[in-house]
Design a protein around this motif. Structure first.
Motif, PDB file in Angstrom:
ATOM      1  N   LEU A   1      48.433  37.693  45.692  1.00 59.02           N
ATOM      2  CA  LEU A   1      47.290  37.749  44.788  1.00 59.02           C
ATOM      3  C   LEU A   1      46.428  38.986  45.011  1.00 59.02           C
ATOM      4  O   LEU A   1      45.735  39.427  44.101  1.00 59.02           O
ATOM      5  CB  LEU A   1      46.440  36.484  44.944  1.00 59.02           C
ATOM      6  CG  LEU A   1      47.049  35.200  44.372  1.00 59.02           C
ATOM      7  CD1 LEU A   1      46.132  34.019  44.669  1.00 59.02           C
ATOM      8  CD2 LEU A   1      47.279  35.311  42.873  1.00 59.02           C
ATOM      9  N   THR A   2      46.462  39.540  46.209  1.00 62.08           N
ATOM     10  CA  THR A   2      45.623  40.705  46.486  1.00 62.08           C
ATOM     11  C   THR A   2      46.286  42.013  46.073  1.00 62.08           C
ATOM     12  O   THR A   2      45.680  43.062  46.183  1.00 62.08           O
ATOM     13  CB  THR A   2      45.296  40.774  47.996  1.00 62.08           C
ATOM     14  OG1 THR A   2      46.518  40.947  48.710  1.00 62.08           O
ATOM     15  CG2 THR A   2      44.585  39.535  48.456  1.00 62.08           C
TER      16      THR A   2
ATOM     17  N   ASP B   1      46.895  43.273  43.285  1.00 67.16           N
ATOM     18  CA  ASP B   1      46.358  43.964  42.120  1.00 67.16           C
ATOM     19  C   ASP B   1      45.479  45.131  42.554  1.00 67.16           C
ATOM     20  O   ASP B   1      45.786  46.281  42.269  1.00 67.16           O
ATOM     21  CB  ASP B   1      45.569  42.999  41.233  1.00 67.16           C
ATOM     22  CG  ASP B   1      45.034  43.709  40.002  1.00 67.16           C
ATOM     23  OD1 ASP B   1      45.819  44.366  39.319  1.00 67.16           O
ATOM     24  OD2 ASP B   1      43.828  43.628  39.759  1.00 67.16           O
TER      25      ASP B   1
ATOM     26  N   ARG C   1      33.051  41.004  38.760  1.00 68.67           N
ATOM     27  CA  ARG C   1      34.498  40.988  38.912  1.00 68.67           C
ATOM     28  C   ARG C   1      35.222  41.339  37.617  1.00 68.67           C
ATOM     29  O   ARG C   1      36.210  42.085  37.632  1.00 68.67           O
ATOM     30  CB  ARG C   1      34.970  39.631  39.428  1.00 68.67           C
ATOM     31  CG  ARG C   1      35.097  39.629  40.937  1.00 68.67           C
ATOM     32  CD  ARG C   1      35.420  38.315  41.559  1.00 68.67           C
ATOM     33  NE  ARG C   1      36.458  37.552  40.890  1.00 68.67           N
ATOM     34  CZ  ARG C   1      36.909  36.382  41.357  1.00 68.67           C
ATOM     35  NH1 ARG C   1      36.400  35.891  42.469  1.00 68.67           N
ATOM     36  NH2 ARG C   1      37.834  35.726  40.712  1.00 68.67           N
ATOM     37  N   ASN C   2      34.733  40.848  36.488  1.00 75.90           N
ATOM     38  CA  ASN C   2      35.383  41.160  35.211  1.00 75.90           C
ATOM     39  C   ASN C   2      35.271  42.644  34.894  1.00 75.90           C
ATOM     40  O   ASN C   2      36.235  43.274  34.443  1.00 75.90           O
ATOM     41  CB  ASN C   2      34.763  40.332  34.086  1.00 75.90           C
ATOM     42  CG  ASN C   2      35.104  38.858  34.191  1.00 75.90           C
ATOM     43  OD1 ASN C   2      36.102  38.490  34.819  1.00 75.90           O
ATOM     44  ND2 ASN C   2      34.289  38.014  33.591  1.00 75.90           N
TER      45      ASN C   2
ATOM     46  N   LYS D   1      37.487  44.458  37.249  1.00 75.93           N
ATOM     47  CA  LYS D   1      38.879  44.002  37.172  1.00 75.93           C
ATOM     48  C   LYS D   1      39.414  43.614  38.560  1.00 75.93           C
ATOM     49  O   LYS D   1      40.544  43.942  38.938  1.00 75.93           O
ATOM     50  CB  LYS D   1      39.771  45.061  36.522  1.00 75.93           C
ATOM     51  CG  LYS D   1      39.409  45.355  35.062  1.00 75.93           C
ATOM     52  CD  LYS D   1      40.331  46.380  34.449  1.00 75.93           C
ATOM     53  CE  LYS D   1      40.072  46.542  32.965  1.00 75.93           C
ATOM     54  NZ  LYS D   1      38.688  46.953  32.638  1.00 75.93           N
ATOM     55  N   ILE D   2      38.556  42.934  39.315  1.00 74.35           N
ATOM     56  CA  ILE D   2      38.955  42.351  40.597  1.00 74.35           C
ATOM     57  C   ILE D   2      39.189  40.864  40.362  1.00 74.35           C
ATOM     58  O   ILE D   2      38.307  40.158  39.878  1.00 74.35           O
ATOM     59  CB  ILE D   2      37.869  42.570  41.670  1.00 74.35           C
ATOM     60  CG1 ILE D   2      37.706  44.064  41.961  1.00 74.35           C
ATOM     61  CG2 ILE D   2      38.230  41.832  42.953  1.00 74.35           C
ATOM     62  CD1 ILE D   2      36.624  44.369  42.979  1.00 74.35           C
ATOM     63  N   GLU D   3      40.367  40.376  40.719  1.00 71.13           N
ATOM     64  CA  GLU D   3      40.757  39.037  40.311  1.00 71.13           C
ATOM     65  C   GLU D   3      40.365  37.936  41.286  1.00 71.13           C
ATOM     66  O   GLU D   3      40.088  36.813  40.873  1.00 71.13           O
ATOM     67  CB  GLU D   3      42.271  38.989  40.068  1.00 71.13           C
ATOM     68  CG  GLU D   3      42.724  39.862  38.898  1.00 71.13           C
ATOM     69  CD  GLU D   3      44.214  39.725  38.632  1.00 71.13           C
ATOM     70  OE1 GLU D   3      44.879  38.947  39.362  1.00 71.13           O
ATOM     71  OE2 GLU D   3      44.718  40.393  37.711  1.00 71.13           O
ATOM     72  N   THR D   4      40.345  38.201  42.575  1.00 69.78           N
ATOM     73  CA  THR D   4      40.177  37.129  43.544  1.00 69.78           C
ATOM     74  C   THR D   4      39.072  37.420  44.549  1.00 69.78           C
ATOM     75  O   THR D   4      38.683  38.568  44.770  1.00 69.78           O
ATOM     76  CB  THR D   4      41.488  36.899  44.334  1.00 69.78           C
ATOM     77  OG1 THR D   4      41.729  38.036  45.172  1.00 69.78           O
ATOM     78  CG2 THR D   4      42.668  36.692  43.396  1.00 69.78           C
TER      79      THR D   4
ATOM     80  N   GLU E   1      40.268  39.764  47.301  1.00 73.82           N
ATOM     81  CA  GLU E   1      40.176  41.190  46.995  1.00 73.82           C
ATOM     82  C   GLU E   1      38.756  41.712  47.228  1.00 73.82           C
ATOM     83  O   GLU E   1      38.561  42.813  47.744  1.00 73.82           O
ATOM     84  CB  GLU E   1      40.581  41.438  45.548  1.00 73.82           C
ATOM     85  CG  GLU E   1      42.039  41.206  45.248  1.00 73.82           C
ATOM     86  CD  GLU E   1      42.315  41.339  43.763  1.00 73.82           C
ATOM     87  OE1 GLU E   1      42.540  42.486  43.323  1.00 73.82           O
ATOM     88  OE2 GLU E   1      42.304  40.324  43.054  1.00 73.82           O
TER      89      GLU E   1
END
Length: 317
Positions: free
Chosen positions: A4-5, A7, A124-125, A128-131, A134
């Motif tokens: 998941l990290t 990205d 985050r949006n 563009k950081i998803e988790t 991250e």
């Protein structure tokens, strides 16, 4: 690290041409990847800064250019902001009669890792950081022992974003009360044409600043300033003249004239000539009339002569 990290870590790794596991390894050991140096600034007290290793610095610069550049910076902030400079900052206060300055003690180290985590999580949006993982990794890459670092290229842009809500609140309040509010890094300036109006605002602002629950700010009272048009007024080192213009001040003018003369007489070396050229570039925006007077005194090509002296010295090496 987990898939998941990949990205955000994958983006950093791909664009810097390194393995993702190397980014993760640097994040884990980031606090140990700094070298302490003593910074000497002419006319100022020496200060300690922590210089990140070349690998960590490269990643931090990537974060600044490719990630943090979308974070909000309020219009009242003039430090480390694209399209804004010291001259523009000083001009904001030039028309006013009364000037105050608040200096925040240990500004960068007062901003902690949990502040960065909160900032990145809240955007985050946009980033563009998803988790959350991250967010934690990126926060580790830009802090040292849980704090922003004096010397890291990522600290200025993060501090501006962290101060956005405070800047917005006090800019709006001051504007409604005919007071100009600006901030340049750790210095907050208030100015107004109305006598006695800023003292109450200043008191409330100081109380709000040190009372911020998520930050750890204190005020350096030794560096606070309150002055008027009758006295010398400086904003981030720029002198405001009684007529509302900008100047580098008579002391600096005399010094610079002397340095230019000595350099043209071949009495100064490379580093000193470089410093003179930097000062000349500064006065072009701050004090253009003095810049023109130097040109009249030493000739239209005097800067080229200084550059040629510098170039000749390099060729000799």
């Amino acid at each position: 690290m987990g898939l998941l990290t990949l990205d955000i870590i994958g983006r950093i790794a791909a664009e810097l041409a390194v393995e993702p596991r190397e980014i993760y390894r640097i994040a884990i050991s980031a606090s140990a990847r700094y070298r302490e140096i003593l910074l000497h600034v002419p006319g100022k007290k020496e200060r300690v800064v922590h210089q990140p290793s070349s690998e960590l610095r490269l990643i931090q610069r990537w974060c600044v250019d490719r990630l943090f550049h979308v974070l909000p910076v309020h219009e009242s902030c003039f430090s480390y902001a694209k399209g804004r400079n010291i001259a523009m900052h000083a001009l904001a206060h030039a028309p006013n009669n009364y000037l105050s300055r608040i200096d925040i003690r240990q500004f960068f180290p007062s901003l902690e890792r949990h502040n960065v985590v909160s900032l990145l999580s809240g955007h985050r949006n946009l980033l563009k950081i998803e988790t959350d993982r991250e967010v934690e990794i990126v926060s580790s890459l830009v802090t040292r022992f849980g704090r922003l670092v004096i010397g890291a290229p990522s600290s200025p842009i993060l501090s501006n974003a962290l101060m956005y809500e405070f800047d917005r609140k006090w800019w709006r309040f001051c504007n409604e009360n005919k007071v100009t509010y600006t901030r340049y890094a750790d210095d907050i300036y208030l100015s107004t044409k109305v006598p006695n109006i800023s003292s109450g605002i200043l008191k409330d602002l100081k109380g709000d600043l040190v009372g911020l629950p998520s930050f750890n700010f204190s005020i350096n009272t030794e560096k606070n300033i309150f002055t008027s048009r009758k006295r010398l007024r400086r904003v981030t080192g720029v002198v405001l003249t009684p007529g509302g213009r900008l100047s580098i001040g008579w002391t600096q003018k005399r010094k610079l004239k002397s340095l230019v003369y000595q350099a043209l007489q071949h009495n100064l070396e490379g580093l000193e000539i470089q410093r003179i050229l930097g000062m000349l570039s500064h006065i072009d925006s701050v004090d253009p009339e003095f810049s023109r007077s130097l040109q009249r005194k030493y000739g239209v090509t005097y800067r080229e002569q200084l550059k040629s002296l510098l170039g000749g010295e390099r060729r000799a090496l």
